[in-house]
Design a protein around this motif. Structure first.
Motif, mmCIF file in Angstrom:
data_model
loop_
_atom_site.group_PDB
_atom_site.id
_atom_site.type_symbol
_atom_site.label_atom_id
_atom_site.label_comp_id
_atom_site.label_asym_id
_atom_site.label_seq_id
_atom_site.Cartn_x
_atom_site.Cartn_y
_atom_site.Cartn_z
ATOM 1 N N PRO A 120 53.844 65.983 -1.409
ATOM 2 C CA PRO A 120 55.183 66.463 -1.047
ATOM 3 C C PRO A 120 55.095 67.490 0.077
ATOM 4 N N PRO A 121 56.185 67.724 0.802
ATOM 5 C CA PRO A 121 56.194 68.789 1.824
ATOM 6 C C PRO A 121 55.815 70.131 1.205
ATOM 7 N N ALA A 122 55.052 70.923 1.942
ATOM 8 C CA ALA A 122 54.517 72.181 1.406
ATOM 9 C C ALA A 122 55.612 73.118 0.911
ATOM 10 N N GLN A 123 56.765 73.119 1.601
ATOM 11 C CA GLN A 123 57.825 74.058 1.226
ATOM 12 C C GLN A 123 58.499 73.710 -0.094
ATOM 13 N N THR A 124 58.243 72.498 -0.623
ATOM 14 C CA THR A 124 58.855 72.107 -1.904
ATOM 15 C C THR A 124 57.979 72.489 -3.097
ATOM 16 N N MET A 125 56.828 73.135 -2.834
ATOM 17 C CA MET A 125 55.908 73.521 -3.911
ATOM 18 C C MET A 125 55.602 75.008 -3.836
ATOM 19 N N ASN A 126 55.172 75.574 -4.966
ATOM 20 C CA ASN A 126 54.610 76.919 -4.911
ATOM 21 C C ASN A 126 53.122 76.802 -4.572
#
Length: 535
Positions: free
Chosen positions: A331-337
């Motif tokens: 997933p795109p990095a900004q959608t994860m912690n």
């Protein structure tokens, strides 16, 4: 005409597979387990390092390591490995395999722990300390390559020697797998204990302070298998081939191998002395014209194929996460912690290792003494070429969401045929075809050529794989040639590897002395040294 073989060496060549063979595989193999864990675990945590130490307030995406820092963190251990292969390879021929074997392990243990304790007042300070200790970690890892391969080849019988050396190297697959499992366990534990929102919801809160422990634990766990192996390494006797042929101590060689083989062996001091006198023509050095004549083409073959293989192998291994992101498998990095990102990267890389990397190694172990080194290496390079082009040419097709699984399957097959192919055979062959007094040195040179290729792959792919569109490159990177063109380049490199394989001799079913010409009269050596591909 062949000279009469020493009884102790002939006993090793014809010995049935015994418990000491498996003991040697485990002792040497645990070193390679540690090597692979230490070299490849860094790829699991580089994105986390970027989030922790290079966060930019207000940025739409999480922080990433600057290009030069990323190249250093990923590549510095490879530079240390190259230096260690050359130094310890040479030292193994000068002082003996066993005397040097423990030093490399101590260096790995200390450096792995120190890497996890890297400190500094600034982000660059932490990265500098980390790079310093990972260089010395790589230096120790480098020494394990020529020493483990040489020890295993000199202990093995000629019927199953290829399988035994390949089994040592196959532990690398379990090391890669262990790195993924450790990262999965640690990230899961921390994510449950310190649950954080995604970056898009809370940029600062998405990286909890405790995340700094995650990468440190992952790196330090690499010291554990090395510590467990040290005692057993120190109990191993020196190899009979080094003791008899290099140190010229027939009595000690017979005594050591009598304990190992559980048989009484004749002490042949007179025969060793006679061989020393008669063998003056076979005492040439590495930089002599005679070495160039007998083994120059072989050394070129082992160096060139390992160099080309490692460009492709390390490009793929160290930057799997970037390829997975490019095709949308992560997933795109900004959608994860931050910790969740470590978990997803580890899950993807562990799946690849479990389904393709590890099976490929063991296919080589089981088949190398049946179909031969040459055939496996040629086949591996061929299929790696085919699959790289199969990924690259229709690349726009593969990045569509409906076709991503197909991309991962073909991508996995490149790993399978790397390991059921040149990644294993380039390690095996240099330990078999050179004289005992130069064996460790020549293996170290061949392995160092491989690591030079790994450095080209690690540093070059980092930049080359960047998008041609300036707006789509990672922060701080100039535009590259894109993943598609990078894969085409890797396919061409694999094809050249097929051509260079023609310079590598087949070693199946022959004793080490037959292969190196150490037991041959001078007239026979000239004939034996010219053969490359099997006939």
């Amino acid at each position: 005409m062949a000279r009469e073989q020493l009884t102790v060496l002939n006993a090793l060549d014809v010995a049935k597979t015994q418990w000491y063979h498996f003991t040697a595989i485990v002792i040497a193999g645990m070193g390679f387990f540690t090597d692979a864990y230490d070299l490849f675990c860094i790829s699991l945590v580089t994105k986390l390092l970027g989030r922790i130490y290079y966060h930019v307030d207000g940025a739409p995406k999480p922080g990433t390591l600057p290009p030069k820092v990323s190249a250093a963190v990923n590549g510095v251990a490879l530079c240390g490995t190259l230096a260690g292969q050359l130094f310890f390879g040479w030292l193994g021929d000068k002082l003996g395999r066993k005397r040097v074997y423990g030093i490399t392990l101590i260096l790995m243990v200390v450096s792995a722990i120190a890497s996890g304790l890297s400190f500094g007042k600034s982000p660059n300070g932490v990265m500098t300390t980390l790079c310093f200790f990972r260089f010395w970690l790589g230096f120790g890892v480098g020494g394990d390559y020529p020493l483990s391969a040489t020890i295993m080849s000199e202990y093995a019988n000629k019927k199953t020697r290829g399988a035994f050396i390949a089994a040592v190297f196959a532990m690398q697959g379990f090391g890669i797998l262990a790195g993924g499992f450790v990262a999965l366990i640690v990230s899961t534990a921390f994510n449950h204990s310190f649950n954080a929102p995604p970056y898009s919801v809370d940029p600062i809160g998405s990286t909890v302070p405790q995340a700094d422990y995650v990468w440190r634990i992952v790196l330090m766990v690499g010291a554990v298998p090395a510590i467990l192996t040290y005692y057993w390494r120190m109990k191993m006797p020196e190899t009979a081939r080094y003791t008899a042929l290099v140190a010229k101590n027939a009595k000690q060689a017979a005594a050591d191998m009598s304990k190992v083989l559980h048989v009484e062996l004749e002490v042949e001091e007179e025969k060793v002395a006679k061989m020393t006198i008669e063998n003056q023509s076979n005492s040439f050095g590495l930089f002599s014209r005679e070495f160039l004549k007998r083994h120059g083409l072989h050394l070129f073959g082992t160096c060139s194929t390992w160099f080309l293989l490692d460009i492709a192998f390390y490009s793929n291994n160290l930057f799997q996460k970037d390829i997975f992101s490019a095709i949308g498998w992560l997933p795109p990095a900004q959608t994860m912690n931050a910790i969740d990102e470590v978990f997803k990267i580890a899950k993807a890389q562990t799946l690849i290792a479990l389904c393709s990397t590890v099976p490929g190694y063991w296919f080589t172990v089981f088949l190398i003494d049946y179909i031969g080194r040459f055939a496996i290496q040629m086949m591996g390079f061929f299929f790696m070429t085919v699959f790289m082009f199969a990924l690259a040419i229709p690349y726009d097709h593969w990045i569509q969401k409906a076709h991503r699984i197909g991309f991962v399957v073909i991508y996995s097959l490149t790993f399978f045929f790397a390991n059921f192919g040149p990644n294993a055979t380039t390690f095996v062959v240099p330990a078999e075809i050179f004289p005992a007094r130069l064996r460790s040195t020549c293996h170290g040179i061949s392995a160092a050529a491989g690591k030079a290729g790994a450095i080209v792959g690690a540093f070059g792919f980092l930049y080359a794989a960047q998008s041609t569109d300036k707006t789509k490159t990672d922060a701080g990177y100039p535009p590259g040639i894109g993943v598609k063109n990078s894969l085409i380049m890797l396919g061409v490199i694999n094809f050249v590897g097929m051509i260079c394989t023609l310079c590598v001799p087949e070693a199946k079913g022959k004793s080490l002395e037959e292969l190196s010409g150490e037991n041959e009269e001078e007239t026979d050596q000239a004939v034996a040294s010219t053969r490359t591909a099997p006939v």
